[in-house]
Write an enzyme that holds these catalytic residues in place. Structure first.
Site, PDB file in Angstrom:
ATOM      1  N   ARG A   1       0.752  -1.307  -0.053  1.00 45.32           N
ATOM      2  CA  ARG A   1      -0.099  -0.051  -0.008  1.00 45.32           C
ATOM      3  C   ARG A   1       1.038   1.088   0.065  1.00 45.32           C
ATOM      4  NH1 ARG A   1      -4.918   1.083   4.111  1.00 45.32           N
ATOM      5  NH2 ARG A   1      -3.405   0.706   5.810  1.00 45.32           N
TER       6      ARG A   1
ATOM      7  N   ARG B   1       2.675   4.176   4.712  1.00 47.39           N
ATOM      8  CA  ARG B   1       2.187   4.449   6.318  1.00 47.39           C
ATOM      9  C   ARG B   1       2.840   3.730   7.264  1.00 47.39           C
ATOM     10  NH1 ARG B   1      -4.364   3.891   6.675  1.00 47.39           N
ATOM     11  NH2 ARG B   1      -3.500   3.173   8.635  1.00 47.39           N
TER      12      ARG B   1
ATOM     13  N   ARG C   1      -2.840  -3.482  15.422  1.00 48.80           N
ATOM     14  CA  ARG C   1      -4.104  -2.889  14.659  1.00 48.80           C
ATOM     15  C   ARG C   1      -5.307  -3.758  14.684  1.00 48.80           C
ATOM     16  NH1 ARG C   1      -2.025  -0.243   9.660  1.00 48.80           N
ATOM     17  NH2 ARG C   1      -3.722   0.383   9.270  1.00 48.80           N
TER      18      ARG C   1
HETATM   19  P1  ATP Z   1      -7.389   1.381   6.663  1.00 46.76           P
HETATM   20  O1  ATP Z   1      -7.103   2.848   6.561  1.00 46.76           O
HETATM   21  O2  ATP Z   1      -6.418   0.443   6.280  1.00 46.76           O
HETATM   22  O3  ATP Z   1      -8.866   1.239   6.880  1.00 46.76           O
HETATM   23  P2  ATP Z   1      -7.055   1.928   9.833  1.00 46.76           P
HETATM   24  O4  ATP Z   1      -8.556   2.058   9.874  1.00 46.76           O
HETATM   25  O5  ATP Z   1      -6.483   0.873  10.884  1.00 46.76           O
HETATM   26  O6  ATP Z   1      -6.870   1.193   8.323  1.00 46.76           O
HETATM   27  P3  ATP Z   1      -6.994   4.577   9.946  1.00 46.76           P
HETATM   28  O7  ATP Z   1      -8.352   4.757  10.008  1.00 46.76           O
HETATM   29  O8  ATP Z   1      -6.166   5.211   8.568  1.00 46.76           O
HETATM   30  O9  ATP Z   1      -6.577   3.072   9.718  1.00 46.76           O
HETATM   31  O10 ATP Z   1      -6.462   5.047  11.266  1.00 46.76           O
HETATM   32  C1  ATP Z   1      -5.064   5.051  11.537  1.00 46.76           C
HETATM   33  C2  ATP Z   1      -4.610   5.124  13.066  1.00 46.76           C
HETATM   34  O11 ATP Z   1      -5.329   6.513  13.629  1.00 46.76           O
HETATM   35  C3  ATP Z   1      -5.415   3.865  13.844  1.00 46.76           C
HETATM   36  O12 ATP Z   1      -4.613   3.114  14.093  1.00 46.76           O
HETATM   37  C4  ATP Z   1      -5.444   4.747  15.247  1.00 46.76           C
HETATM   38  O13 ATP Z   1      -4.276   4.991  15.829  1.00 46.76           O
HETATM   39  C5  ATP Z   1      -5.764   6.226  14.896  1.00 46.76           C
HETATM   40  N1  ATP Z   1      -7.246   6.409  14.747  1.00 46.76           N
HETATM   41  C6  ATP Z   1      -8.047   6.639  13.762  1.00 46.76           C
HETATM   42  N2  ATP Z   1      -9.400   6.644  13.991  1.00 46.76           N
HETATM   43  C7  ATP Z   1      -9.384   6.559  15.210  1.00 46.76           C
HETATM   44  C8  ATP Z   1     -10.648   6.582  16.357  1.00 46.76           C
HETATM   45  N3  ATP Z   1     -11.670   6.715  15.648  1.00 46.76           N
HETATM   46  N4  ATP Z   1     -10.202   6.366  17.600  1.00 46.76           N
HETATM   47  C9  ATP Z   1      -8.818   6.258  17.889  1.00 46.76           C
HETATM   48  N5  ATP Z   1      -7.788   6.246  16.924  1.00 46.76           N
HETATM   49  C10 ATP Z   1      -8.074   6.446  15.859  1.00 46.76           C
HETATM   50 MG    MG Z   2      -8.262   4.362   6.405  1.00 47.40          MG
END
Ligand code: ATP
Ligand code: MG
Length: 230
Positions: free
Chosen positions: A137, A170, A181
């Site tokens: 990615r 990332r 995660r």
């Molecule tokens: P992807 O983007 O592949 O779907 P993901 O859902 O783990 O994966 P992101 O949503 O981009 O990744 O979030 C990256 C990081 O940001 C998370 O691992 C966390 O540390 C933080 N984060 C994002 N959203 C939240 C939230 N709602 N509450 C707490 N931490 C968050």
């Molecule tokens: Mg995402």
């Protein structure tokens, strides 16, 4: 670009790497739905070196979630500046809420305006598929656009198709951190599916190995639920 007939207030749930970002950008292209991605907001704050960004950088590197209080403050500020808190608006959330306290706080913000979530999508993607994706990615931080070296490569290697700016990996896509995660997701986020099941016919699950398999089903379901404006 099409408009929906009825307001859709959507949440995308799914394990990290399930393709929430990809589904979001495809929906936006088709339906003109404003979207908010918590991960993208945090990555922008990190790039801009804000206070939230400094806290976030550390925690994200470890694959942990940010404290609910920090997250809720960031998101409710964002919702307010975008004037989304009305039952007549259509929008999409990606990555927030992802814990029970966050969901309850969001309900408390939205329900008084009768603007509660009305569509919760659960993306189901096999674990091996996710691991493979993460290894391939690349992201464009300013826009949140996601590329995959195997099945969705940028037109010019290493740069964003739209802006020509550099793409990056990332730091939390490292396999060890990724495991954390995934555990955080299982433990803290999957209970939300039950939380929303209790609120009516909100939750819709879709499974598939690729975004190309999932997207057409998602689009069809959006149209089935919300219709296309004449
Ligand atoms: P992807 O983007 O592949 O779907 P993901 O859902 O783990 O994966 P992101 O949503 O981009 O990744 O979030 C990256 C990081 O940001 C998370 O691992 C966390 O540390 C933080 N984060 C994002 N959203 C939240 C939230 N709602 N509450 C707490 N931490 C968050
Ligand atoms: Mg995402």
């Amino acid at each position: 670009m099409q408009k929906l007939a009825r307001p859709a207030r959507m949440l995308l749930l799914g394990p990290p790497g399930a393709g929430k970002g990809t589904q979001t950008s495809r929906l936006l292209k088709k339906f003109d739905i404003p979207a908010l991605s918590s991960g993208d907001i945090l990555r922008q704050q990190i790039a801009e070196k804000t206070d939230v960004g400094k806290t976030a950088a550390d925690i994200i590197k470890q694959g942990k979630l940010l404290p609910d209080t920090v997250m809720t403050a960031v998101i409710s500020a964002e919702l307010a500046t975008r004037h989304w808190l009305a039952a007549t608006k259509t929008w999409l959330l990606d990555g927030f809420p992802r814990t029970q306290p966050q969901a309850e706080l969001l309900d408390g913000i939205l329900h008084p305006s009768l603007a509660g979530l009305n569509f919760v999508v659960e993306l189901q993607v096999p674990f091996e598929v996710i691991l493979d994706r993460i290894a391939n990615r690349l992201v464009h931080v300013p826009s949140g656009r996601v590329y995959n070296l195997t099945y969705n490569p940028p037109k010019v290697p290493g740069v964003d198709d739209v802006t020509g700016e550099p793409l990056t990996r990332r730091p939390d896509d490292d396999p060890e951190i990724f495991r954390t995660r995934l555990e955080e997701y299982q433990k803290l986020t999957t209970p939300l599916i039950e939380h929303y099941r209790k609120q009516g016919d909100l939750v819709w699950s879709v499974a598939g190995d690729t975004s190309d398999i999932i997207y057409p089903q998602l689009e069809k379901e959006v149209i089935r639920r919300f219709g296309i404006a004449p």
